[in-house]
Design an enzyme around this catalytic site. Structure first.
Site, PDB file in Angstrom:
ATOM      1  N   HIS A   1     -39.504  34.276  17.345  1.00 56.09           N
ATOM      2  CA  HIS A   1     -40.132  33.018  16.956  1.00 56.09           C
ATOM      3  C   HIS A   1     -41.663  33.126  17.025  1.00 56.09           C
ATOM      4  O   HIS A   1     -42.364  32.851  16.059  1.00 56.09           O
ATOM      5  CB  HIS A   1     -39.617  31.899  17.867  1.00 56.09           C
ATOM      6  CG  HIS A   1     -40.185  30.541  17.595  1.00 56.09           C
ATOM      7  ND1 HIS A   1     -39.460  29.529  17.041  1.00 56.09           N
ATOM      8  CD2 HIS A   1     -41.427  30.039  17.811  1.00 56.09           C
ATOM      9  CE1 HIS A   1     -40.220  28.450  16.924  1.00 56.09           C
ATOM     10  NE2 HIS A   1     -41.435  28.731  17.398  1.00 56.09           N
ATOM     11  N   GLU A   2     -42.146  33.578  18.184  1.00 59.68           N
ATOM     12  CA  GLU A   2     -43.602  33.666  18.353  1.00 59.68           C
ATOM     13  C   GLU A   2     -44.211  34.724  17.432  1.00 59.68           C
ATOM     14  O   GLU A   2     -45.282  34.525  16.862  1.00 59.68           O
ATOM     15  CB  GLU A   2     -43.970  33.964  19.811  1.00 59.68           C
ATOM     16  CG  GLU A   2     -43.607  32.851  20.788  1.00 59.68           C
ATOM     17  CD  GLU A   2     -44.119  31.478  20.370  1.00 59.68           C
ATOM     18  OE1 GLU A   2     -45.171  31.400  19.705  1.00 59.68           O
ATOM     19  OE2 GLU A   2     -43.443  30.485  20.689  1.00 59.68           O
TER      20      GLU A   2
ATOM     21  N   HIS B   1     -44.712  33.267  14.012  1.00 59.39           N
ATOM     22  CA  HIS B   1     -45.970  32.512  13.913  1.00 59.39           C
ATOM     23  C   HIS B   1     -47.136  33.478  13.709  1.00 59.39           C
ATOM     24  O   HIS B   1     -47.983  33.281  12.841  1.00 59.39           O
ATOM     25  CB  HIS B   1     -46.244  31.751  15.217  1.00 59.39           C
ATOM     26  CG  HIS B   1     -45.442  30.494  15.391  1.00 59.39           C
ATOM     27  ND1 HIS B   1     -45.384  29.502  14.444  1.00 59.39           N
ATOM     28  CD2 HIS B   1     -44.682  30.057  16.427  1.00 59.39           C
ATOM     29  CE1 HIS B   1     -44.617  28.507  14.892  1.00 59.39           C
ATOM     30  NE2 HIS B   1     -44.172  28.828  16.096  1.00 59.39           N
TER      31      HIS B   1
ATOM     32  N   PRO C   1     -48.156  24.199  39.028  1.00 58.36           N
ATOM     33  CA  PRO C   1     -48.028  24.266  40.477  1.00 58.36           C
ATOM     34  C   PRO C   1     -47.595  25.657  40.947  1.00 58.36           C
ATOM     35  O   PRO C   1     -46.853  26.341  40.253  1.00 58.36           O
ATOM     36  CB  PRO C   1     -46.917  23.271  40.797  1.00 58.36           C
ATOM     37  CG  PRO C   1     -46.673  22.489  39.574  1.00 58.36           C
ATOM     38  CD  PRO C   1     -47.247  23.216  38.430  1.00 58.36           C
TER      39      PRO C   1
ATOM     40  N   GLY D   1     -53.884  24.610  36.226  1.00 56.44           N
ATOM     41  CA  GLY D   1     -52.688  25.400  35.990  1.00 56.44           C
ATOM     42  C   GLY D   1     -51.476  24.793  36.643  1.00 56.44           C
ATOM     43  O   GLY D   1     -51.595  23.873  37.446  1.00 56.44           O
TER      44      GLY D   1
ATOM     45  N   GLY E   1     -51.330  29.529  42.609  1.00 55.68           N
ATOM     46  CA  GLY E   1     -52.336  30.097  43.489  1.00 55.68           C
ATOM     47  C   GLY E   1     -53.703  29.435  43.399  1.00 55.68           C
ATOM     48  O   GLY E   1     -54.710  30.041  43.778  1.00 55.68           O
ATOM     49  N   LYS E   2     -53.759  28.194  42.961  1.00 59.85           N
ATOM     50  CA  LYS E   2     -55.049  27.523  42.846  1.00 59.85           C
ATOM     51  C   LYS E   2     -55.667  27.307  44.219  1.00 59.85           C
ATOM     52  O   LYS E   2     -56.835  27.624  44.446  1.00 59.85           O
ATOM     53  CB  LYS E   2     -54.887  26.182  42.109  1.00 59.85           C
ATOM     54  CG  LYS E   2     -54.380  26.342  40.689  1.00 59.85           C
ATOM     55  CD  LYS E   2     -54.269  25.021  39.969  1.00 59.85           C
ATOM     56  CE  LYS E   2     -53.184  24.129  40.516  1.00 59.85           C
ATOM     57  NZ  LYS E   2     -51.833  24.679  40.346  1.00 59.85           N
ATOM     58  N   THR E   3     -54.856  26.784  45.124  1.00 59.37           N
ATOM     59  CA  THR E   3     -55.356  26.557  46.476  1.00 59.37           C
ATOM     60  C   THR E   3     -55.761  27.877  47.116  1.00 59.37           C
ATOM     61  O   THR E   3     -56.811  27.985  47.760  1.00 59.37           O
ATOM     62  CB  THR E   3     -54.281  25.865  47.323  1.00 59.37           C
ATOM     63  OG1 THR E   3     -53.819  24.709  46.624  1.00 59.37           O
ATOM     64  CG2 THR E   3     -54.817  25.463  48.666  1.00 59.37           C
TER      65      THR E   3
ATOM     66  N   ASP F   1     -43.249  22.453  16.566  1.00 59.78           N
ATOM     67  CA  ASP F   1     -43.859  22.948  15.326  1.00 59.78           C
ATOM     68  C   ASP F   1     -43.616  21.966  14.189  1.00 59.78           C
ATOM     69  O   ASP F   1     -44.510  21.659  13.407  1.00 59.78           O
ATOM     70  CB  ASP F   1     -43.244  24.299  14.927  1.00 59.78           C
ATOM     71  CG  ASP F   1     -43.456  25.356  15.993  1.00 59.78           C
ATOM     72  OD1 ASP F   1     -44.435  25.234  16.753  1.00 59.78           O
ATOM     73  OD2 ASP F   1     -42.647  26.298  16.053  1.00 59.78           O
TER      74      ASP F   1
HETATM   75  P1  ADP Z   1     -51.171  25.939  43.820  1.00 56.66           P
HETATM   76  O1  ADP Z   1     -52.295  25.426  44.631  1.00 56.66           O
HETATM   77  O2  ADP Z   1     -51.595  26.486  42.485  1.00 56.66           O
HETATM   78  O3  ADP Z   1     -50.042  24.976  43.653  1.00 56.66           O
HETATM   79  P2  ADP Z   1     -50.877  27.689  46.014  1.00 56.66           P
HETATM   80  O4  ADP Z   1     -52.206  28.312  46.062  1.00 56.66           O
HETATM   81  O5  ADP Z   1     -50.635  26.588  46.977  1.00 56.66           O
HETATM   82  O6  ADP Z   1     -50.538  27.185  44.562  1.00 56.66           O
HETATM   83  O7  ADP Z   1     -49.786  28.825  46.173  1.00 56.66           O
HETATM   84  C1  ADP Z   1     -48.691  28.685  47.015  1.00 56.66           C
HETATM   85  C2  ADP Z   1     -48.338  30.002  47.620  1.00 56.66           C
HETATM   86  O8  ADP Z   1     -47.812  30.884  46.628  1.00 56.66           O
HETATM   87  C3  ADP Z   1     -49.522  30.712  48.200  1.00 56.66           C
HETATM   88  O9  ADP Z   1     -49.752  30.340  49.503  1.00 56.66           O
HETATM   89  C4  ADP Z   1     -49.122  32.179  48.094  1.00 56.66           C
HETATM   90  O10 ADP Z   1     -48.300  32.537  49.172  1.00 56.66           O
HETATM   91  C5  ADP Z   1     -48.265  32.203  46.851  1.00 56.66           C
HETATM   92  N1  ADP Z   1     -49.027  32.633  45.675  1.00 56.66           N
HETATM   93  C6  ADP Z   1     -49.245  31.903  44.553  1.00 56.66           C
HETATM   94  N2  ADP Z   1     -49.964  32.598  43.662  1.00 56.66           N
HETATM   95  C7  ADP Z   1     -50.226  33.789  44.221  1.00 56.66           C
HETATM   96  C8  ADP Z   1     -50.949  34.950  43.790  1.00 56.66           C
HETATM   97  N3  ADP Z   1     -51.537  35.008  42.583  1.00 56.66           N
HETATM   98  N4  ADP Z   1     -51.012  36.000  44.639  1.00 56.66           N
HETATM   99  C9  ADP Z   1     -50.424  35.948  45.842  1.00 56.66           C
HETATM  100  N5  ADP Z   1     -49.755  34.895  46.297  1.00 56.66           N
HETATM  101  C10 ADP Z   1     -49.624  33.812  45.514  1.00 56.66           C
HETATM  102 ZN    ZN Z   2     -43.189  27.645  17.455  1.00 54.39          ZN
HETATM  103 MG    MG Z   3     -52.192  23.663  45.689  1.00 57.42          MG
END
Ligand code: ADP
Ligand code: ZN
Ligand code: MG
Length: 632
Positions: free
Chosen positions: A442-443, A446, A223, A221, A226-228, A519
């Site tokens: 637009h969407e 479609h 940046p 996803g 919230g992946k980390t 498109d």
């Molecule tokens: P990624 O790894 O996707 O780039 P991070 O996990 O590092 O993103 O997110 C950065 C910060 O943004 C987190 O430490 C948190 O404070 C905030 N954050 C991002 N997504 C969420 C979420 N879904 N719920 C709560 N906080 C979030």
């Molecule tokens: Zn379109």
């Molecule tokens: Mg990250």
């Protein structure tokens, strides 16, 4: 092998020869003027003063560094100075010219002292030989294949072995203390991760039955979504150790270090199991391996090590490898095979509800005035990531402090929206109200064309949350079954669906926007392929007129026909696309009431499911379209 051996020997000789010549040349050049005179070091500003006072007679700018040597006085009263130039002083030359200073003077390099002499005569050659040793070491490794033993060229140069070992203490595990409660929204992602949590909690349960739990999952996803955070939350939920390392940390300067780090990481992980190993930004190591000669063999070696560790570790103990990337398309396919990162967990930008939930979580950490409406903030930040939202709250708190307040006010919040969004506009696209309306139509265009075309897959989701891909929204269609053949009618329907976005804009706003570029590209490509590759045009029939330019890289097409035919092909392609465009216009004209209703609903909700969409579309209020029977 013999050939290689010979080649290697020859190039080794060649390089030793070059080294000797280089050494002789350098020591000649430097050694010829090693007459020591007294040198005084002065500051650059006093040097400039001396120039301005016309004291400086000559300057030697040719030292190749920002050290420069200059002289004052003449004959017996000549004195030599050195000074360190300010970086990028491009007024110097002009200044020297103004004061008639000889800027190209050959001033004996008197800064040499005994130790520098020693360094040049002994250090330099050693360095050169070390360099060659290192270079040959690399080459040999490459030639021996990825798992080849580490060679130590010449044995005595000190490179290789020692440096290849990585310090085991570099990577430390931690207890994160983060749980799913700290992650707002992302319910689908959490659900997919739930199974991993339960596996980590009690691997025995899974082992007993003989179930094979996923070894790895890839969080994909944009940046800041919230992946980390999710990865940490998995560890926290399961109460296991969390090992985190960034993909870029594996890519080291010395051969074999990256791979050694990977080995280390997994060795430690298996001691601490059950645990999570999290590789952030895995694309740094996991890039598609290419076959070209210029490939980065250090990175490849690291990737190979990673792959073999993932295949090799004993999964009964409960080690799960999570990785995150925002460039999944660049990953090596080998990483995605079963038993590796075979689960792909999308972590998308939050929609309205998600944004409000995230704001709430972060608002808990700061003191707020009662009665604050976070909903307004959520509504005014479409396209913002979780990190953006966390930042908004923090900015608001900072603003409150600056204003000497003890609590955050609504005004602080709204102000900080502007700061964060305007500051980050490039990162997150935030649409104006009117643009949002256009994108909604637009969407919806479609989607309605898709739903009313017989050969078209059902709509599963419509969203106007901007994507990092640059799309301002999209309509997702998911086929009911996988299919491998496309009929001519289906292809035509698809072109009509692709035209649906632009058609809706034309119909409602009487205007065109650039939003249809993608498109148009897709529709044209498909129409062209229908004519030149699939034999689907009446005019040409089953004749191959072109072929894809590159099998692996995609992209353009190479025509295999005469120029005259090429013109006719263009006309045929144009006709096909126009046919689709007309179909789309007609369909939307017939269903314009539904178009309005759904577009407004979408604008309000930002993301709607296929079900919601179909409910409105087929609701029997006298405007429902005749739906096609689904294709058997
Ligand atoms: P990624 O790894 O996707 O780039 P991070 O996990 O590092 O993103 O997110 C950065 C910060 O943004 C987190 O430490 C948190 O404070 C905030 N954050 C991002 N997504 C969420 C979420 N879904 N719920 C709560 N906080 C979030
Ligand atoms: Zn379109
Ligand atoms: Mg990250």
């Amino acid at each position: 092998m013999d050939m290689n051996e010979n080649k290697r020997r020859r190039s080794m000789l060649l390089y030793i020869l070059i080294a000797i010549v280089a050494y002789l040349a350098i020591s000649q050049a430097l050694g010829s003027n090693l007459t020591a005179t007294h040198v005084e070091e002065v500051s650059y500003s006093s040097f400039l003063n001396m120039v301005d006072n016309n004291e400086v007679k000559a300057v030697d700018l040719n030292t190749g560094t920002n050290e420069l040597t200059f002289t004052t006085g003449e004959g017996d009263s000549q004195k030599v100075y050195t000074t360190t130039m300010w970086p990028n002083d491009d007024t110097l030359i002009q200044r020297l010219n103004e004061h008639k200073v000889d800027a190209d003077a050959q001033i004996p390099d008197t800064s040499n002292n005994f130790w520098l002499m020693m360094l040049i005569s002994y250090g330099l050659p050693i360095l050169i030989f070390l360099g060659i040793g290192w270079w040959l070491n690399r080459r040999m490794k490459k030639a021996m294949g990825d798992d080849g033993p580490s060679m130590n060229f010449g044995g005595g140069f000190g490179m290789g072995g020692g440096l290849g070992k990585s310090n085991a203490k570099e990577i430390k595990g931690e207890e994160t203390g983060v749980t799913f409660k700290d992650v707002a929204g992302q319910d689908e992602a959490k659900e997919s991760l739930e199974e991993i949590v339960s596996f980590l909690k009690s691997p025995e349960k899974y082992n007993e039955i003989g179930a094979r739990c996923p070894r790895g999952a890839l969080l994909v996803g944009p940046p800041g979504t919230g992946k980390t955070l999710l990865a940490k939350a998995v560890a926290g939920e399961a109460g296991v150790t969390f090992f985190q390392i960034a993909g870029s940390a594996f890519v080291e300067m010395f051969v074999g270090r990256g791979a050694a780090k990977v080995r280390d990481l997994f060795k430690q992980a298996s001691e601490k199991a059950p645990c999570i190993v999290f590789i952030d930004e895995i694309d740094a190591v996991g890039k598609r391996r290419d076959t070209s000669l210029s490939s980065n063999d250090e990175r490849e070696q690291t990737l190979n090590q990673l792959l073999s560790e993932m295949d090799g570790f004993d999964n009964h103990k409960g080690i799960v490898v999570l990785a995150a990337t925002n460039r999944p398309e660049s990953l090596d396919p080998a990483l995605l095979r079963p038993g590796r990162f075979d689960r792909r967990i999308p972590v998308e930008l939050p929609d309205l509800v998600g944004r409000e939930a995230i704001l709430k979580i972060h608002a808990n950490d700061v003191k707020m005035e009662p009665g604050i409406d976070l909903g307004i903030v959520a509504r005014s930040t479409p396209g913002a990531s979780g990190a953006d939202l966390a930042n908004i709250i923090n900015e608001a708190a900072l603003r409150a402090v600056r204003m000497g307040r003890r609590r955050v006010t609504q005004e602080d919040l709204l102000e900080s929206v502007d700061v964060v969004i305007a500051g980050e506009k490039k990162k997150s696209t935030v649409l104006s109200q009117h643009e949002k309306e256009v994108v909604s139509y637009h969407e919806t265009g479609h989607a309605i064309v898709a739903a009313t075309q017989k050969g078209s897959a059902p709509v599963s989701k419509i969203t106007i949350v901007p994507r990092t891909s640059g799309a301002l929204g999209f309509t997702m269609q998911v086929e009911e079954d996988e299919h491998f053949l496309t009929t001519r009618q289906q292809a035509k329907d698809k072109i009509a669906v692709l035209c649906g976005g632009r058609a809706a804009e034309e119909l409602i706003f009487g205007e065109m926007t650039t939003g249809a570029a993608n498109d148009i590209e897709k529709a044209t490509q498909l129409a062209r392929a229908m004519v030149t590759q699939y034999g689907m045009s009446d005019k040409f029939g089953m004749v191959q007129l072109g072929q894809p330019a590159s099998r692996y890289l995609g992209g353009g097409q190479q025509l295999t026909c005469s120029e005259g035919t090429a013109q006719e092909i263009d006309a045929e392609v144009q006709a096909l696309v126009e046919e689709g465009h007309q179909t789309a216009l007609r369909t939307l004209q017939e269903n314009r009431f539904k178009l309005h209703e759904i577009a407004h609903y979408l604008q309000k909700k930002e993301t709607i499911t296929g079900e919601e969409f179909m409910n409105i579309l087929t609701r029997d209020d006298g405007f429902a379209p005749k739906m096609p029977k689904t294709a058997e």
